[in-house]
Enzyme design. Structure first.
Site, PDB file in Angstrom:
ATOM      1  N   SER A  22      42.401  36.986  43.035  1.00  0.00           N
ATOM      2  CA  SER A  22      42.471  37.615  41.715  1.00  0.00           C
ATOM      3  C   SER A  22      41.738  38.961  41.701  1.00  0.00           C
ATOM      4  O   SER A  22      40.687  39.124  42.316  1.00  0.00           O
ATOM      5  CB  SER A  22      41.835  36.684  40.679  1.00  0.00           C
ATOM      6  OG  SER A  22      41.802  37.281  39.410  1.00  0.00           O
ATOM      7  N   GLY A  47      42.473  38.495  36.227  1.00  0.00           N
ATOM      8  CA  GLY A  47      41.957  37.698  35.131  1.00  0.00           C
ATOM      9  C   GLY A  47      42.644  37.966  33.806  1.00  0.00           C
ATOM     10  O   GLY A  47      42.919  39.116  33.452  1.00  0.00           O
ATOM     11  N   ASN A 128      37.534  31.784  36.021  1.00  0.00           N
ATOM     12  CA  ASN A 128      36.462  32.691  36.410  1.00  0.00           C
ATOM     13  C   ASN A 128      35.274  32.404  35.497  1.00  0.00           C
ATOM     14  O   ASN A 128      35.273  32.776  34.330  1.00  0.00           O
ATOM     15  CB  ASN A 128      36.911  34.141  36.272  1.00  0.00           C
ATOM     16  CG  ASN A 128      35.809  35.126  36.614  1.00  0.00           C
ATOM     17  OD1 ASN A 128      34.682  34.735  36.951  1.00  0.00           O
ATOM     18  ND2 ASN A 128      36.107  36.404  36.525  1.00  0.00           N
ATOM     19  N   CYS A 131      31.129  34.807  33.878  1.00  0.00           N
ATOM     20  CA  CYS A 131      31.049  35.598  32.654  1.00  0.00           C
ATOM     21  C   CYS A 131      29.878  35.115  31.802  1.00  0.00           C
ATOM     22  O   CYS A 131      29.562  33.921  31.806  1.00  0.00           O
ATOM     23  CB  CYS A 131      32.343  35.462  31.842  1.00  0.00           C
ATOM     24  SG  CYS A 131      33.820  36.051  32.675  1.00  0.00           S
ATOM     25  N   LYS A 166      36.341  29.041  39.997  1.00  0.00           N
ATOM     26  CA  LYS A 166      35.836  30.073  40.909  1.00  0.00           C
ATOM     27  C   LYS A 166      34.348  30.266  40.694  1.00  0.00           C
ATOM     28  O   LYS A 166      33.909  30.732  39.633  1.00  0.00           O
ATOM     29  CB  LYS A 166      36.586  31.384  40.690  1.00  0.00           C
ATOM     30  CG  LYS A 166      36.275  32.458  41.726  1.00  0.00           C
ATOM     31  CD  LYS A 166      37.187  33.659  41.547  1.00  0.00           C
ATOM     32  CE  LYS A 166      37.007  34.676  42.669  1.00  0.00           C
ATOM     33  NZ  LYS A 166      37.934  35.817  42.511  1.00  0.00           N
ATOM     34  N   VAL A 192      33.444  32.715  47.597  1.00  0.00           N
ATOM     35  CA  VAL A 192      32.546  33.181  46.559  1.00  0.00           C
ATOM     36  C   VAL A 192      33.176  34.311  45.776  1.00  0.00           C
ATOM     37  O   VAL A 192      34.003  35.051  46.291  1.00  0.00           O
ATOM     38  CB  VAL A 192      31.196  33.687  47.142  1.00  0.00           C
ATOM     39  CG1 VAL A 192      30.458  32.558  47.829  1.00  0.00           C
ATOM     40  CG2 VAL A 192      31.393  34.844  48.122  1.00  0.00           C
ATOM     41  N   GLY A 218      33.859  42.423  50.394  1.00  0.00           N
ATOM     42  CA  GLY A 218      34.246  42.990  51.673  1.00  0.00           C
ATOM     43  C   GLY A 218      33.540  42.344  52.844  1.00  0.00           C
ATOM     44  O   GLY A 218      32.759  41.398  52.685  1.00  0.00           O
ATOM     45  N   GLY A 244      35.654  35.874  50.693  1.00  0.00           N
ATOM     46  CA  GLY A 244      34.467  36.695  50.887  1.00  0.00           C
ATOM     47  C   GLY A 244      34.491  37.409  52.221  1.00  0.00           C
ATOM     48  O   GLY A 244      34.015  36.881  53.219  1.00  0.00           O
TER      49      GLY A 244
END
Length: 305
Positions: A22, A47, A128, A131, A166, A192, A218, A244
């Site tokens: 995502s 999202g 997700n 938040c 997630k 992650v 990355g 990840g």
């Protein structure tokens, strides 16, 4: 794709264990001219919130020596526009589609899930939970087992499709959070999400990003992500989806060995839109080289001692 890559994830058959993460593959339809979407194991769309969101002020991306920091701010067209404008085309792409859902209160998540439940063409949802819950003083859903259980339980009351949660890496103990998600009714966990980071412009003494902090992703985060995937896989019985810093088939194999049943490709999509397909091909080559019959044979084979 070779049948040895076929993966069963909570009853859903995927052509490969390699999905697009995502926030890195748009709504999927934007990439159909750049990649054969049917060759992906699945797509997790960006999202979706109950109302459209503009996102954070620019700059939103900053390249790091081993990845990037993003501060997109969850910009999206809103769940109703997604169902109306994007999902009809996505149904034709020939791969599993997962809707990423987020909100700033429990009822936000529930309303997005409710709208999606009335739509056809989705394999499942990914929550997700990184938040802040604005009704609890900004405490993050992902850092408190009780808040996490509350939002999963509420979504579970309206969601018939499989539910992936997630998880954020910005916690003290990932195993406890993963178990809380499982106990609350998650069908799988993915991890992650990005690490909170900061990039400073030394000349202006200000952040390189318009919103200040951002999410680090990355290759630079891969060793930490691998460790956390292993810890989560040891803690729960439900499937773990790893992400990840995955940019090669060998990277994907390492996550499977650590305990992931499937993986999501994120940052690599920014420089190679065909990364999920290439990585699946490289994983198949690794299996052939090692004389391993199926990708699933790798899952959870890591021995710490």
């Amino acid at each position: 794709m070779p049948s040895r890559l076929t993966t069963n994830l909570f009853g859903i058959s995927l052509t490969t264990p390699i999905l697009a993460a995502s926030g890195t593959f748009g709504y999927g339809v934007e990439f159909k001219a750049l990649a054969d979407l049917a060759a992906l194991g699945g797509i997790v769309v960006k999202g979706l919130s109950r109302e459209p969101m503009d996102g954070n002020p620019p700059p939103r991306l900053f390249e790091t020596p081993a990845g990037m920091i993003n501060s997109i701010g969850l910009q999206n067209i809103g769940v109703r526009a997604f169902v109306r404008e994007k999902l009809p085309e996505l149904r034709k792409c020939g791969t599993a589609i997962f809707a990423n859902v987020f909100g700033y209160a429990v009822e936000d998540y529930v309303e997005v899930a409710r709208v999606l439940e009335d739509a056809e063409g989705l394999a499942g949802y990914e929550l997700n939970v990184s938040c802040p819950n604005t009704k609890h003083g900004g405490m993050f859903f992902s850092s408190d087992p009780a808040l996490l259980a509350e939002v999963i339980g509420a979504v579970r009351t309206v969601a018939r499709r499989p539910l992936i949660v997630k998880l954020s890496p910005n916690v003290a103990r990932i195993d406890a959070i993963a178990r809380a998600a499982e106990d609350a009714g998650a069908d799988a966990v993915s991890l992650v999400n990005t690490f909170v980071g900061l990039a400073i412009d030394p000349r202006t003494r200000k952040s390189q990003l318009g919103a200040g902090f951002g999410g680090v992703s990355g290759p630079g985060i891969k060793p930490i992500a691998l460790r956390m995937v292993y810890e989560a896989a040891q803690a729960v019985k439900i499937p773990v989806i790893g992400l990840g810093g995955i940019s090669t088939g060998i990277d994907a194999a390492e996550f499977l060995i650590a305990g992931a049943s499937a993986v999501e490709i994120g940052t690599a999509n920014f420089w190679d839109p065909q990364a999920p397909i290439r990585i699946a091909q490289e994983l198949n080559h690794f299996l052939d080289e090692q004389n391993i019959p199926n990708a699933s044979d790798l899952v959870g084979t890591f021995k710490l001692k």
